[in-house]
Enzyme design. Structure first.
Site, PDB file in Angstrom:
ATOM      1  N   GLN A 133       0.852  -1.208   0.000  1.00 26.81           N
ATOM      2  CA  GLN A 133       0.000   0.000   0.000  1.00 26.81           C
ATOM      3  C   GLN A 133       0.875   1.241   0.000  1.00 26.81           C
ATOM      4  OE1 GLN A 133      -0.479   1.970   3.183  1.00 26.81           O
ATOM      5  NE2 GLN A 133      -1.555   3.546   2.018  1.00 26.81           N
ATOM      6  N   THR A 172      -3.598   4.533  -1.798  1.00 27.81           N
ATOM      7  CA  THR A 172      -4.684   5.017  -0.937  1.00 27.81           C
ATOM      8  C   THR A 172      -5.020   6.462  -1.285  1.00 27.81           C
ATOM      9  OG1 THR A 172      -4.101   3.488   0.808  1.00 27.81           O
ATOM     10  CG2 THR A 172      -5.368   5.433   1.469  1.00 27.81           C
ATOM     11  N   HIS A 231     -12.172   3.947   4.736  1.00 28.12           N
ATOM     12  CA  HIS A 231     -11.034   3.868   5.657  1.00 28.12           C
ATOM     13  C   HIS A 231     -11.503   3.392   7.038  1.00 28.12           C
ATOM     14  CE1 HIS A 231      -6.740   5.368   5.311  1.00 28.12           C
ATOM     15  NE2 HIS A 231      -6.766   5.060   6.590  1.00 28.12           N
ATOM     16  N   ARG A 234      -9.520  12.721  14.323  1.00 32.23           N
ATOM     17  CA  ARG A 234      -9.434  11.563  15.233  1.00 32.23           C
ATOM     18  C   ARG A 234      -9.342  11.961  16.709  1.00 32.23           C
ATOM     19  NH1 ARG A 234      -5.903   7.517  11.667  1.00 32.23           N
ATOM     20  NH2 ARG A 234      -7.088   7.749   9.748  1.00 32.23           N
ATOM     21  N   ARG A 245     -12.484   6.243   9.469  1.00 34.20           N
ATOM     22  CA  ARG A 245     -11.428   6.965  10.194  1.00 34.20           C
ATOM     23  C   ARG A 245     -11.063   8.309   9.592  1.00 34.20           C
ATOM     24  NH1 ARG A 245      -8.495   3.373  13.575  1.00 34.20           N
ATOM     25  NH2 ARG A 245      -6.387   4.106  13.152  1.00 34.20           N
TER      26      ARG A 245
HETATM   27  C1  FNR Z   1      -6.117   1.628   8.823  1.00 30.62           C
HETATM   28  N1  FNR Z   1      -6.301   1.808   7.457  1.00 30.62           N
HETATM   29  C2  FNR Z   1      -5.219   2.123   6.655  1.00 30.62           C
HETATM   30  N2  FNR Z   1      -5.385   2.207   5.303  1.00 30.62           N
HETATM   31  C3  FNR Z   1      -4.329   2.470   4.500  1.00 30.62           C
HETATM   32  O1  FNR Z   1      -4.499   2.530   3.282  1.00 30.62           O
HETATM   33  N3  FNR Z   1      -3.079   2.622   5.039  1.00 30.62           N
HETATM   34  C4  FNR Z   1      -2.845   2.551   6.377  1.00 30.62           C
HETATM   35  O2  FNR Z   1      -1.718   2.687   6.830  1.00 30.62           O
HETATM   36  C5  FNR Z   1      -3.956   2.313   7.225  1.00 30.62           C
HETATM   37  N4  FNR Z   1      -3.795   2.242   8.574  1.00 30.62           N
HETATM   38  C6  FNR Z   1      -4.845   1.859   9.397  1.00 30.62           C
HETATM   39  C7  FNR Z   1      -4.633   1.671  10.750  1.00 30.62           C
HETATM   40  C8  FNR Z   1      -5.673   1.209  11.548  1.00 30.62           C
HETATM   41  C9  FNR Z   1      -5.436   0.961  13.009  1.00 30.62           C
HETATM   42  C10 FNR Z   1      -6.942   0.944  10.988  1.00 30.62           C
HETATM   43  C11 FNR Z   1      -8.070   0.400  11.816  1.00 30.62           C
HETATM   44  C12 FNR Z   1      -7.149   1.160   9.645  1.00 30.62           C
HETATM   45  C13 FNR Z   1      -7.601   1.511   6.840  1.00 30.62           C
HETATM   46  C14 FNR Z   1      -7.702   0.020   6.520  1.00 30.62           C
HETATM   47  O3  FNR Z   1      -6.839  -0.327   5.487  1.00 30.62           O
HETATM   48  C15 FNR Z   1      -9.138  -0.360   6.106  1.00 30.62           C
HETATM   49  O4  FNR Z   1      -9.602   0.522   5.125  1.00 30.62           O
HETATM   50  C16 FNR Z   1     -10.079  -0.344   7.309  1.00 30.62           C
HETATM   51  O5  FNR Z   1      -9.467  -0.878   8.449  1.00 30.62           O
HETATM   52  C17 FNR Z   1     -11.317  -1.144   6.978  1.00 30.62           C
HETATM   53  O6  FNR Z   1     -12.229  -1.098   8.003  1.00 30.62           O
HETATM   54  P1  FNR Z   1     -12.367  -2.223   9.144  1.00 30.62           P
HETATM   55  O7  FNR Z   1     -12.206  -3.579   8.464  1.00 30.62           O
HETATM   56  O8  FNR Z   1     -11.280  -1.953  10.124  1.00 30.62           O
HETATM   57  O9  FNR Z   1     -13.718  -1.966   9.684  1.00 30.62           O
END
Ligand code: FNR
Length: 382
Positions: free
Chosen positions: A132, A160, A279, A169, A282
Site C-alpha cells: 500500500q 490510498t 477507511h 481523530r 477513520r
Molecule cells: C487503517 N487503514 C489504513 N489504510 C491504509 O491505506 N493505510 C494505512 O496505513 C492504514 N492504517 C490503518 C490503521 C488502523 C489501526 C486501521 C483500523 C485502519 C484503513 C484500513 O486499510 C481499512 O480501510 C479499514 O481498516 C477497513 O475497516 P475495518 O475492516 O477496520 O472496519
C-alpha cells in the site's frame, strides 16, 4: 485450531480479549474512527441491514470459495487490509500477518506506515503480499519505495486515495498517541498493567516506521511522526496516479473510492481495480457507509474491472453480504488486528479461519455452491 474456534468463535470474541490485553492508547488507535465515530456506526448498521433469502433443497454440496484475482489464486475472497503502526497495536503483528497470509493463501497488504520493511514483509508473505502506497510528495522517495516493493516480491500496488488531509481523530488525540512512543509516566502506567504487550515490546523493540527510515536523517528521527505527516499524503491527483502507473509493473488498486465518477477517472489514469472504502470510518465522520457507495460504483465500472471492498466487516456473514452486493473481494482491517492482539501470532490465522468458516457456512445456509451465486440471494433486488 478446533480449541481456538471453541473459545473464540467470533471476531467479537477476539475484540473483547484484545481490548483487555492492549494498553489504552494503542486500543484507541486501533478501534477508533474519527469525530464521534458516526461513520464507524454507519458502516456497521448499513452492513447489518443487508439480508439474504436462502434457496434450499439443493442436496449435499461443498461451497467453493477460492478466488482468482489478477491471475493469482487465493483460498478465499478475504484479504488483510493495510494497517499502519502495526507494532504499536501488538508487537510483532507485521510478521504474524504476513505469515498468516502465506499459510492461509490470502492477500496481506503491507502499509507504507506499518512497522516492518518491504524487504522483510515481502518474502515472509510468499507471493501473497500487496504493497500500500501513501503517495510521497518527493518523487525520488516514491520511485525508490515502488522499486523496493517490486523487488521484495509484492504483486499488487494499492494506492490510498482517501487521506487528502490528516483526520482529526479526537479519540486518538485524547489518548496521546506518539510515534515513537514517549516513555513517560502515563505510558509506563498503561504498559505495566498490560504485561504481555510490554514483554512483546521488550522482545521486538519499540515500533518504528521501518519502510521509511532510509529517507529520514538522524536529526528528524525524533520527530518521525512529523516527517511522515509532512512527506506523505495530500499529494494524490490523477496526474500523480498516472505517474505511479508508469513506475509500477503490475496491477494497481486505488483504495478509498466512494464516488462513481472518481472510480471511472481512476481507470482512465491506469488503475486496474477500485477498492470501495471509507477507511473504516477513520477519515470523515459524515462519510457515506462504504457498502452504500458500492452499488453505484459497481454499476459504473464493475463490468470492466474488479471492485474490492472494505470498511466494517466483522464476520463471514458480513463478507457474504458485501459479495452479495457485488464486491469481487473483501478486505478487513480491525478484524485481523483484534485476532493478533487477542492471541498473539496465531490470532491472525485464527481471524482468517473465523471469517472463512463463517462465509462458507452462510453459503451452505443460502444454497450457494459458488461465490457468484451470492448476489442471487440478496433480498429485495429486482
Ligand atoms: C487503517 N487503514 C489504513 N489504510 C491504509 O491505506 N493505510 C494505512 O496505513 C492504514 N492504517 C490503518 C490503521 C488502523 C489501526 C486501521 C483500523 C485502519 C484503513 C484500513 O486499510 C481499512 O480501510 C479499514 O481498516 C477497513 O475497516 P475495518 O475492516 O477496520 O472496519
Amino acid at each position: 485450531m478446533a480449541a481456538l474456534m471453541d473459545r473464540y468463535p467470533a471476531i467479537s470474541d477476539l475484540e473483547a480479549r484484545a481490548k483487555k490485553r492492549v494498553p489504552h492508547f494503542a486500543w484507541e488507535y486501533l478501534a477508533s474512527g474519527t469525530g464521534a465515530d458516526q461513520a464507524v456506526e454507519r458502516n456497521n448498521e448499513a452492513l447489518r441491514a443487508i439480508t439474504l433469502t436462502p434457496q434450499l433443497l439443493k442436496g449435499k454440496f461443498d461451497p467453493e470459495i477460492s478466488t482468482t484475482l489478477f491471475g493469482i489464486e487465493y483460498a478465499a475472497p478475504i484479504g488483510i487490509a493495510p494497517i499502519g503502526l502495526t507494532g504499536l497495536i501488538w508487537p510483532g503483528a507485521d510478521a504474524a500477518l504476513a505469515t498468516a497470509a502465506a499459510d492461509r493463501r490470502i492477500p496481506y497488504c503491507m502499509s507504507t506506515v506499518s512497522t516492518t520493511s518491504p524487504e522483510d514483509a515481502g518474502p515472509a508473505s510468499k507471493g501473497m503480499g500487496w504493497f500500500q502506497l501513501y503517495p510521497p510528495r518527493e518523487k525520488g522517495m516514491r520511485t525508490d519505495l515502488i522499486e523496493r516493493a517490486q523487488k521484495a516480491g509484492f504483486t499488487t500496488l494499492v494506492v490510498t486515495a482517501d487521506v487528502p488531509a490528516r483526520s482529526r481523530r479526537e479519540r486518538q488525540v485524547k489518548a496521546r498517541i506518539r510515534v515513537p512512543p514517549v516513555i513517560g509516566p502515563k505510558l509506563i502506567a498503561q504498559a505495566a498493567i498490560h504485561p504481555a504487550w510490554s514483554m512483546g515490546v521488550l522482545r521486538n523493540g519499540l515500533p518504528r516506521f521501518r519502510a521509511l527510515e532510509k529517507y529520514i536523517d538522524k536529526a528528524t528521527m525524533r520527530n518521525i511522526a512529523g516527517f511522515v505527516g509532512a512527506s506523505l499524503g495530500g499529494t494524490l491527483s490523477y496526474d500523480y496516479l498516472a505517474e505511479v502507473r508508469s513506475e509500477w509493473r503490475g496491477p494497481i488498486v486505488v483504495k478509498g473510492i466512494l464516488n462513481a465518477d472518481d472510480a471511472e477517472r481512476c481507470l482512465d489514469h491506469g488503475a486496474d481495480a477500485i477498492q470501495v472504502s471509507n477507511h473504516g470510518g477513520r477519515q470523515l465522520d459524515g462519510a457515506v457507509a462504504a457498502i452504500d457507495a458500492l452499488p453505484a460504483i459497481l454499476d459504473r465500472v464493475g463490468s470492466r474491472v474488479p471492485v474490492l471492498f472494505d470498511s466494517g466487516i466483522r464476520s463471514g456473514l458480513d463478507v457474504a453480504r458485501a459479495l452479495a452486493v457485488g464486491a469481487d473481494f473483501v478486505f478487513c482491517g480491525r478484524a485481523f488486528l483484534f485476532g493478533v492482539a487477542a492471541l498473539g501470532a496465531p490470532g491472525a490465522g485464527h481471524a482468517s479461519d473465523v471469517l472463512v468458516d463463517g462465509l462458507t457456512n452462510v453459503m451452505a445456509q443460502t444454497g450457494c455452491r459458488q461465490l457468484a451465486d451470492l448476489p442471487l440471494r440478496l433480498t429485495n433486488t429486482s
